[in-house]
Design a protein around this motif. Structure first.
Motif, mmCIF file in Angstrom:
data_model
loop_
_atom_site.group_PDB
_atom_site.id
_atom_site.type_symbol
_atom_site.label_atom_id
_atom_site.label_comp_id
_atom_site.label_asym_id
_atom_site.label_seq_id
_atom_site.Cartn_x
_atom_site.Cartn_y
_atom_site.Cartn_z
ATOM 1 N N ALA A 112 18.204 89.316 -13.439
ATOM 2 C CA ALA A 112 17.726 90.496 -12.715
ATOM 3 C C ALA A 112 16.444 91.038 -13.333
ATOM 4 O O ALA A 112 15.489 91.365 -12.607
ATOM 5 C CB ALA A 112 18.800 91.577 -12.700
ATOM 6 N N ASN A 113 16.395 91.115 -14.651
ATOM 7 C CA ASN A 113 15.185 91.599 -15.320
ATOM 8 C C ASN A 113 14.016 90.648 -15.113
ATOM 9 O O ASN A 113 12.883 91.083 -14.901
ATOM 10 C CB ASN A 113 15.435 91.796 -16.817
ATOM 11 C CG ASN A 113 16.345 92.965 -17.087
ATOM 12 O OD1 ASN A 113 16.444 93.898 -16.286
ATOM 13 N ND2 ASN A 113 17.030 92.928 -18.217
ATOM 14 N N MET A 114 14.288 89.354 -15.165
ATOM 15 C CA MET A 114 13.249 88.356 -14.952
ATOM 16 C C MET A 114 12.674 88.481 -13.540
ATOM 17 O O MET A 114 11.459 88.454 -13.349
ATOM 18 C CB MET A 114 13.833 86.956 -15.165
ATOM 19 C CG MET A 114 12.844 85.829 -14.999
ATOM 20 S SD MET A 114 13.569 84.217 -15.344
ATOM 21 C CE MET A 114 14.674 84.058 -13.959
ATOM 22 N N MET A 115 13.559 88.663 -12.550
ATOM 23 C CA MET A 115 13.106 88.806 -11.169
ATOM 24 C C MET A 115 12.272 90.070 -10.996
ATOM 25 O O MET A 115 11.204 90.034 -10.379
ATOM 26 C CB MET A 115 14.306 88.808 -10.226
ATOM 27 C CG MET A 115 14.973 87.467 -10.095
ATOM 28 S SD MET A 115 16.506 87.503 -9.148
ATOM 29 C CE MET A 115 15.947 88.124 -7.589
ATOM 30 N N ALA A 116 12.743 91.185 -11.531
ATOM 31 C CA ALA A 116 12.017 92.443 -11.399
ATOM 32 C C ALA A 116 10.651 92.352 -12.070
ATOM 33 O O ALA A 116 9.642 92.798 -11.503
ATOM 34 C CB ALA A 116 12.832 93.585 -11.995
ATOM 35 N N ASP A 117 10.595 91.760 -13.259
ATOM 36 C CA ASP A 117 9.319 91.625 -13.966
ATOM 37 C C ASP A 117 8.332 90.777 -13.176
ATOM 38 O O ASP A 117 7.150 91.113 -13.076
ATOM 39 C CB ASP A 117 9.535 91.008 -15.349
ATOM 40 C CG ASP A 117 10.240 91.939 -16.307
ATOM 41 O OD1 ASP A 117 10.309 93.158 -16.019
ATOM 42 O OD2 ASP A 117 10.739 91.451 -17.351
ATOM 43 N N LYS A 118 8.809 89.673 -12.598
ATOM 44 C CA LYS A 118 7.923 88.793 -11.841
ATOM 45 C C LYS A 118 7.444 89.452 -10.554
ATOM 46 O O LYS A 118 6.295 89.285 -10.164
ATOM 47 C CB LYS A 118 8.609 87.464 -11.549
ATOM 48 C CG LYS A 118 8.743 86.630 -12.799
ATOM 49 C CD LYS A 118 9.364 85.295 -12.539
ATOM 50 C CE LYS A 118 9.635 84.652 -13.871
ATOM 51 N NZ LYS A 118 9.010 83.415 -14.079
ATOM 52 N N ILE A 119 8.313 90.217 -9.901
ATOM 53 C CA ILE A 119 7.901 90.931 -8.685
ATOM 54 C C ILE A 119 6.851 91.975 -9.030
ATOM 55 O O ILE A 119 5.816 92.081 -8.354
ATOM 56 C CB ILE A 119 9.112 91.579 -7.987
ATOM 57 C CG1 ILE A 119 9.967 90.493 -7.317
ATOM 58 C CG2 ILE A 119 8.667 92.602 -6.949
ATOM 59 C CD1 ILE A 119 11.265 90.997 -6.748
ATOM 60 N N ILE A 120 7.070 92.717 -10.087
ATOM 61 C CA ILE A 120 6.095 93.746 -10.489
ATOM 62 C C ILE A 120 4.778 93.116 -10.867
ATOM 63 O O ILE A 120 3.705 93.590 -10.485
ATOM 64 C CB ILE A 120 6.682 94.608 -11.644
ATOM 65 C CG1 ILE A 120 7.817 95.474 -11.109
ATOM 66 C CG2 ILE A 120 5.596 95.469 -12.264
ATOM 67 C CD1 ILE A 120 8.629 96.164 -12.169
ATOM 68 N N LYS A 121 4.841 91.984 -11.597
ATOM 69 C CA LYS A 121 3.600 91.294 -12.005
ATOM 70 C C LYS A 121 2.834 90.810 -10.797
ATOM 71 O O LYS A 121 1.609 90.914 -10.730
ATOM 72 C CB LYS A 121 3.941 90.119 -12.921
ATOM 73 C CG LYS A 121 2.709 89.428 -13.484
ATOM 74 C CD LYS A 121 3.085 88.264 -14.365
ATOM 75 C CE LYS A 121 3.406 88.808 -15.736
ATOM 76 N NZ LYS A 121 3.637 87.746 -16.729
#
Length: 124
Positions: A112-121
């Motif tokens: 979940a954190n990986m997905m959120a970070d990539k979406i924000i990036k």
């Protein structure tokens, strides 16, 4: 009056995340699914009975707007290995290995954190 409780910032961030286009979402989901599959492979039990093991049939599939981590159709028995089953003749029970659930429980926050970070990036 300025509200410094963090909800205003979270609302702004959520509005930004809601505007993510479908291509970015599918890319992020596919990357997360690949990561999960990579974490799952070492935990899949092997058997001496079959020539083709479950680990060889695990794959990530993108169908339309869905991304799935699945086993091939010929590996229908993964469910029995995961959850357990009755022995032949109904005498006793084989305990499930719970390799999928245990891997998900261990990795879901990281995914979940990986997905959120990539979406924000990608939104920046």
């Amino acid at each position: 009056m300025q509200n410094n409780n963090g909800f205003a910032d979270m609302l702004k961030e959520m509005k930004t995340l809601l505007k993510v286009d479908e291509k970015v979402t599918l890319d992020v989901l596919e990357e997360a699914a690949e990561y999960f599959a990579k974490q799952l492979k070492p935990k899949i039990p092997r058997t001496a009975r079959n020539k083709k093991h479950l680990i060889d049939t695990l794959k990530v599939v993108v169908k339309g707007d869905k991304v799935q981590v699945i086993f091939d159709d010929e590996s229908w028995y993964w469910h029995l290995a995961e959850h357990g089953h009755r022995k032949r003749g109904g005498r006793g029970r084989i305990k499930g290995a719970h390799f999928v659930q245990n891997t998900w429980d261990a990795e879901n926050e990281k995914v979940a954190n990986m997905m959120a970070d990539k979406i924000i990036k990608k939104m920046e």
